[in-house]
Design an enzyme around this catalytic site. Structure first.
Site, mmCIF file in Angstrom:
data_model
loop_
_atom_site.group_PDB
_atom_site.id
_atom_site.type_symbol
_atom_site.label_atom_id
_atom_site.label_comp_id
_atom_site.label_asym_id
_atom_site.label_seq_id
_atom_site.Cartn_x
_atom_site.Cartn_y
_atom_site.Cartn_z
ATOM 1 N N TYR A 90 26.796 63.943 -7.610
ATOM 2 C CA TYR A 90 26.181 64.033 -6.491
ATOM 3 C C TYR A 90 24.961 64.603 -6.609
ATOM 4 O O TYR A 90 24.888 65.794 -7.195
ATOM 5 C CB TYR A 90 27.280 64.869 -5.431
ATOM 6 C CG TYR A 90 28.347 64.115 -4.665
ATOM 7 C CD1 TYR A 90 28.276 63.095 -3.867
ATOM 8 C CD2 TYR A 90 29.567 64.878 -4.473
ATOM 9 C CE1 TYR A 90 29.141 62.346 -3.132
ATOM 10 C CE2 TYR A 90 30.667 64.241 -3.751
ATOM 11 C CZ TYR A 90 30.215 63.209 -3.087
ATOM 12 O OH TYR A 90 31.520 62.593 -2.538
ATOM 13 N N ALA A 135 31.728 66.450 0.028
ATOM 14 C CA ALA A 135 31.829 67.284 -1.225
ATOM 15 C C ALA A 135 32.246 68.725 -0.816
ATOM 16 O O ALA A 135 32.112 69.627 -1.771
ATOM 17 C CB ALA A 135 30.787 67.242 -1.938
ATOM 18 N N GLU A 136 32.811 69.016 0.507
ATOM 19 C CA GLU A 136 33.013 70.265 0.945
ATOM 20 C C GLU A 136 32.016 71.291 0.707
ATOM 21 O O GLU A 136 31.980 72.496 0.437
ATOM 22 C CB GLU A 136 34.461 70.679 -0.035
ATOM 23 C CG GLU A 136 35.657 70.283 0.382
ATOM 24 C CD GLU A 136 35.780 68.769 -0.366
ATOM 25 O OE1 GLU A 136 35.783 67.830 0.522
ATOM 26 O OE2 GLU A 136 35.828 68.805 -1.507
ATOM 27 N N ASN A 193 28.068 57.842 1.534
ATOM 28 C CA ASN A 193 29.571 58.446 1.120
ATOM 29 C C ASN A 193 30.706 58.172 2.208
ATOM 30 O O ASN A 193 30.413 58.720 3.352
ATOM 31 C CB ASN A 193 29.256 59.851 0.785
ATOM 32 C CG ASN A 193 30.689 60.564 0.028
ATOM 33 O OD1 ASN A 193 30.476 60.441 -1.263
ATOM 34 N ND2 ASN A 193 31.497 60.890 0.857
ATOM 35 N N GLU A 194 31.599 57.551 1.777
ATOM 36 C CA GLU A 194 32.763 57.074 2.622
ATOM 37 C C GLU A 194 32.195 57.006 4.087
ATOM 38 O O GLU A 194 32.623 57.551 4.951
ATOM 39 C CB GLU A 194 33.682 58.369 2.472
ATOM 40 C CG GLU A 194 34.279 58.603 1.249
ATOM 41 C CD GLU A 194 35.396 59.667 0.880
ATOM 42 O OE1 GLU A 194 35.652 60.256 2.047
ATOM 43 O OE2 GLU A 194 36.467 59.308 0.239
ATOM 44 N N TYR A 249 42.869 59.561 -2.959
ATOM 45 C CA TYR A 249 43.733 60.618 -3.442
ATOM 46 C C TYR A 249 45.076 60.670 -3.214
ATOM 47 O O TYR A 249 45.570 61.044 -2.189
ATOM 48 C CB TYR A 249 42.823 62.096 -2.517
ATOM 49 C CG TYR A 249 41.416 62.222 -2.852
ATOM 50 C CD1 TYR A 249 40.468 61.206 -2.632
ATOM 51 C CD2 TYR A 249 41.105 63.395 -3.652
ATOM 52 C CE1 TYR A 249 39.042 61.624 -2.875
ATOM 53 C CE2 TYR A 249 39.930 63.411 -4.078
ATOM 54 C CZ TYR A 249 38.726 62.527 -3.802
ATOM 55 O OH TYR A 249 37.779 62.742 -4.054
ATOM 56 N N GLU A 282 36.260 57.206 -6.390
ATOM 57 C CA GLU A 282 36.601 58.792 -6.389
ATOM 58 C C GLU A 282 38.029 58.417 -6.507
ATOM 59 O O GLU A 282 38.563 57.993 -5.811
ATOM 60 C CB GLU A 282 36.502 59.698 -5.327
ATOM 61 C CG GLU A 282 34.873 60.017 -5.263
ATOM 62 C CD GLU A 282 34.545 60.771 -3.970
ATOM 63 O OE1 GLU A 282 35.691 61.384 -3.424
ATOM 64 O OE2 GLU A 282 33.356 60.904 -3.418
HETATM 65 C C1 GAL Z 1 36.056 62.529 -0.503
HETATM 66 C C2 GAL Z 1 34.862 62.902 -0.352
HETATM 67 C C3 GAL Z 1 34.316 63.797 -1.361
HETATM 68 C C4 GAL Z 1 35.202 65.141 -1.316
HETATM 69 C C5 GAL Z 1 36.555 64.692 -1.567
HETATM 70 C C6 GAL Z 1 37.699 65.806 -1.275
HETATM 71 O O1 GAL Z 1 36.681 62.033 0.666
HETATM 72 O O2 GAL Z 1 34.136 61.688 -0.584
HETATM 73 O O3 GAL Z 1 32.934 64.288 -1.121
HETATM 74 O O4 GAL Z 1 34.963 65.645 -0.017
HETATM 75 O O5 GAL Z 1 36.951 63.586 -0.484
HETATM 76 O O6 GAL Z 1 37.374 66.826 -2.335
#
Ligand code: GAL
Length: 944
Positions: A90, A135-136, A193-194, A249, A282
């Protein structure tokens, strides 16, 4: 868009097909090192570089979370040594831009240097400059000044458009000159992003139009949130990208329960476009510590078992050939980088490489998988095929094969992914080399990818129930490493033209030869070595080990090394193999296919030749190190703004009546800190009024972001503190009254007709993100949002960060008195401070402490140092400054006690200034502070 980034035209495809078979015999190409232009293409199977297929196995790294460019090399070398052939990066707009039109790409922000490094190391890059990145990170990567720009972010609103085009016009050209197409490392460009909620296709299209105009000619991708049910996927229609990817995730973020399994589903990457590879943009490789369980629990939640089952299933079920594992290394939310709802100072993420740059069991598993997937070329082009039948329904099989070579990849896992049973089965396996019935066994949560019909260097691997780690060819000999669960049986079948000579050098391996098949039967136990010669093939050294033994191998080019804690590189010139490695303790180092002499980190090693034809040497470990105690502190109080007589004439008058933000104050003036240009850290307010004498309470409301506080003084008298407001991502519409605080006014404090001053210190913990692109969250104000004190008029003055620090950047320094005066810097006039200790009992307010620590760490060792803070009593928090850099915030009662102090910021061979700004809400007694070594290894990268 240039032609060379389009999918291959039919003619090119045909030519590619002809060369494909030949190319597939060689391992997947490492990123070309020479600075020549290359052609990047793709089809439904994979990316290609100059027609050669690339299975992109990348790990996410955030340079902005490691403010030490010298250590970028350390982390990237570790990523590479794990078998990754790429990194996903990023680029954080907020990190580079302190104000509209003001950008900085120097020092810790030198992303050109970062990209040069990826080039040098031969790592492909997926460049992800947003403009929004999530990206928090504070604002999800949006600079806080964007809060004052009217119009909805992440839309084609003209004001936002002006702003993001400014960013892209700065960052894109840097990325563009490092593309593979220009001899660099960037192979893919990720737009936005998303971007799945409140979408505006014209904006999505323009981000890409800008990129092309700025010279981006590699394929453009996007990372869709979660699964294809989130629309649009940007696979078709206006705003579509070339390679639409998916984020996943599957383990969610409940680190408190590390045994949970697949909370968010099967984790299989969907193919979003028929003409592009399936792309796990991701894929979960750690977790944010949402419920403050500590990152070790997040590492458990996403540990080796999860990795085996989910990553391997994903490879075979989805046939994906592009991966971005989030995160490979998390790093630190130093300064005000954190987005406070989700994270605190540490962004360790439970990643395979810890915040202190240590390698974990997850790293080992990444290495086992990474060396395989990036080393076995046929995996880059596969179609589903029927799998070997299993005679036990509890053991599930699934397979893919390369249509050109026939090589098969068979996934073996429990039918019930959640079970930790011990199950065995016989597989009836039709391989390209014949039909075999082979036993397999799964012990506990496990999955395997088995290979058949593979031309392995000069050998032919017919089938194996061990997994293939890697194989090399050097000096006329092949070496291959296969592995399996300790105590579990394995079979490997190799093809020969005639009976070969088999010599078991160590371990217990039975061999039998018939009809061209050499069948080896063994139990995975330690490391067995088998030397096979003759049979019409080049000699082969076959190494059969356990998972743990496999993890001891490192590969650099065609050199295979066993032992040490990390091999960064091995290069052979004339008769000497030069190895760069890290060692936490003395140990053996064994070099396969080495020449005659060995050097380790530049020193000659006495080595002997083994029965396996390898070189074996003993390597030294690190010398013990000692860190100085932190003594001789000096201190001084740091909140003169609380007093009546304090001179605030130079402060800005807070008198705005309107704000660009979607949240309007109930009554003027607007007190939002960002509206006055104070974006990060603390802000002070002073409200001047003439008392009516009837004032009874001070009613305030402040938004700080999660975990923030504010404190109130009236005419120098402390009235107390309150928790600042926060808005969780799920809160919508915006909470009207997020951070209330009511403070009683002591009798007699405000005599009628007398001048009075209300002093309020508000912390800004960072800015909300804009994940759902609704603009509300990221534009949520910081600072006071309401104040009811008196019926007389109040003149408000506000002060935050005073001067810009070009070295440390916009997120480093807030508006505490000491920060405005430079007390956090090494140049602070601490001689004039008094002898004090950061463990002295203190009252409410701000207290500064500073001391020096001289370090003399050995130059050839890597000793990651942390600042350890013991819990104390009371409600307080400390900002930690090392040589002027804000490396975190300790909150008493919070989860984090150890703060990473990266070399480069910390001087390992010199003087360091350690400064704490302790902000106490009441009477408190802070705990002791010390330096700790998080590790000690011989090796490392040269200190900055
Ligand atoms: C995704 C996002 C990332 C980060 C991740 C959680 O949804 O694209 O930037 O936030 O979740 O760590």
């Amino acid at each position: 868009m240039r032609a060379n980034s389009k999918p291959a035209a039919p003619l090119t495809a045909a030519v590619a097909l002809l060369t494909a078979a030949a190319l597939l015999l060689a391992p997947a190409p490492a990123r070309p090192a020479e600075a020549a232009a290359h052609h990047v293409g793709y089809d439904r199977y994979s990316l290609t570089v100059d027609g050669q297929r690339v299975l992109l196995w990348s790990g996410e790294f955030h340079y902005f979370r490691l403010p030490s460019p010298a250590l970028w090399r350390d982390v990237l070398e570790k990523i590479k040594a794990a078998g990754f052939n790429g990194v996903s990066l990023y680029f954080d707009w907020a990190y580079h831009s302190r104000a509209p039109g003001k950008y900085d790409f120097t020092g810790v922000r030198d992303v050109d240097r970062l990209l040069r490094l990826t080039e040098e190391l031969g790592l492909y890059v997926v460049a992800r400059p947003g403009p929004y990145i999530n990206a928090e990170t504070t604002g999800g990567g949006f600079p806080a000044w964007l809060k004052t720009v009217p119009g909805r972010a992440r839309s084609s609103d003209p004001n936002y458009t002006r702003a993001y085009r400014e960013w892209l016009a700065r960052i894109d050209p840097i990325i563009a000159r490092h593309q593979v197409t220009r001899g660099g490392s960037v192979i893919v460009y990720n737009a936005e992003n998303e971007y799945a909620a409140n979408t505006d296709p014209a904006y999505m299209e323009d981000v890409q139009r800008q990129a092309r105009a700025h010279g981006i000619d590699v394929p453009i991708s996007h990372n869709q949130c979660c699964d294809a049910s989130w629309t649009p996927t940007w696979a078709t229609g206006q705003g579509a990208v070339q390679i639409p990817g998916v984020d996943d995730y599957p383990q969610a973020f409940e680190c408190r329960d590390p045994d949970t399994w697949g909370t968010w589903g099967e984790g299989v990457t969907e193919r979003l476009s028929t003409g592009a590879p399936a792309y796990a943009a991701e894929y979960q490789a750690g977790a944010i510590d949402l419920n403050r369980a500590g990152y070790e629990k997040c590492r458990e939640l996403t540990g080796p078992n999860y990795m085996k089952i989910y990553y391997k299933s994903n490879l075979i079920t989805s046939g994906a050939t592009m991966f971005g594992y989030y995160m490979a290394f998390g790093g630190t939310n130093w300064g005000r980088l954190a987005q406070p709802n989700d994270v605190y100072t540490s962004y360790d993420y439970g990643a395979p490489i810890t915040e202190n740059r240590r390698l974990t069991a997850k790293y080992d598993e990444f290495k086992r998988q990474g060396l395989f997937v990036t080393g076995v070329a046929p995996l880059a082009k596969t179609d589903p095929v029927s799998a070997p039948a299993s005679d036990n329904p509890a053991v599930h099989t699934e397979a893919r094969a390369n249509p050109d070579t026939g090589t098969q990849f068979v996934l073996v896992r429990h039918a019930d992914r959640t079970t930790d049973d011990d199950q065995s089965a016989n597989l009836a396996w039709n391989t390209p080399d014949g039909a075999y019935t082979l036993p397999v066994r799964l012990q506990g949560r496990d999955a395997k990818i088995l290979v058949a019909g593979y031309t392995m260097g000069g050998q032919r691997l017919a089938a194996s129930t061990s997994e293939l780690l890697t194989h090399t060819t050097a000096n006329g000999r092949d070496t291959a490493v296969l592995y399996g669960t300790a105590g579990v049986e394995g079979t490997t079948i190799l093809r020969y033209g005639s009976r070969p000579d088999v010599k078991v050098i160590s371990g217990s391996v039975k061999s039998a030869y018939s009809n061209g098949n050499l069948k080896l039967d063994y139990t995975h136990q330690g490391l067995a070595r088998v030397q096979i010669t003759g049979g019409g093939r080049e000699p082969l050294l076959l190494l059969l080990g356990t998972d743990a033994e496999a993890a001891k191998f490192w590969r650099s080019g065609e050199t295979l090394i066993r032992g040490t804690d990390l091999v960064r590189s091995a290069t052979t010139r004339h008769d000497t193999t030069a190895i760069r490695a890290d060692l936490a303790k003395p140990g053996d180092i064994e070099v396969f296919n080495a020449t005659r002499r060995l050097t380790l980190n530049g020193e000659y090693l006495h080595a002997r030749r083994t029965g396996s034809g390898t070189l074996l040497a003993r390597a030294k470990g690190p010398r013990p190190v000692e860190l100085p105690a932190l003594n001789h502190w000096r201190g001084r109080p740091g909140a003169p703004e609380t007093t009546l007589e304090f001179d605030d004439a130079s402060w800005k008058v807070a008198d705005h009546t309107t704000t660009a933000g979607p949240i309007k104050p109930k009554k003027p003036p607007v007190l939002y800190a960002d509206d006055y240009g104070f974006h990060y850290g603390h802000v002070w307010y002073r409200g001047h009024f003439t008392a009516t004498g009837d004032e009874r309470t001070v009613d305030l409301n402040a938004i700080t972001g999660k975990g923030g506080i504010y404190q109130v003084w009236l005419n120098g008298r402390y009235l107390g503190s309150a928790a600042g407001g926060e808005q969780k991502d799920a809160d919508a519409p915006v909470n009207e009254n997020p951070g209330p605080g009511t403070f009683d006014i002591p009798a007699g404090l405000l005599p009628k007709g007398e001048k009075a001053v209300l002093s309020v210190l508000v912390e800004n913990m960072g800015h909300n993100d804009d994940w759902t692109a609704d603009d509300y969250r990221q534009k949520q104000p910081r600072g006071l949002v309401n104040a009811d004190v008196t019926t007389n008029p109040i003149t408000w003055r506000i002060q935050g960060t005073r001067t810009y620090d070009p070295l440390r950047g916009p997120l480093n320094t807030g508006g505490l008195y000491g920060e405005r005066e430079g007390w956090h810097l090494p140049s602070a006039p601490t001689k004039a401070w008094v002898t004090a200790s950061p463990t002295d009992p203190i009252g409410p307010g701000v207290h500064w402490y500073s001391t020096n620590a001289r370090l003399a760490l050995p130059k050839d060792q890597d000793v990651p140092v942390t600042l350890h803070i013991e819990p104390g009593t009371g409600r307080y928090r400390s900002l930690i400054f090392i040589n002027g850099w804000n490396l975190g915030e300790y909150v008493n009662g919070g989860v984090q006690h150890d703060f990473t102090l990266p070399d480069g910021i910390l001087h390992p061979h010199g003087r360091n200034t350690v400064t704490l700004a302790v902000i106490s809400e009441d009477a408190s007694k802070p705990g002791p502070v010390s330096l700790k070594a998080a590790a000690n290894v011989r090796g490392g990268v040269p200190a900055p």
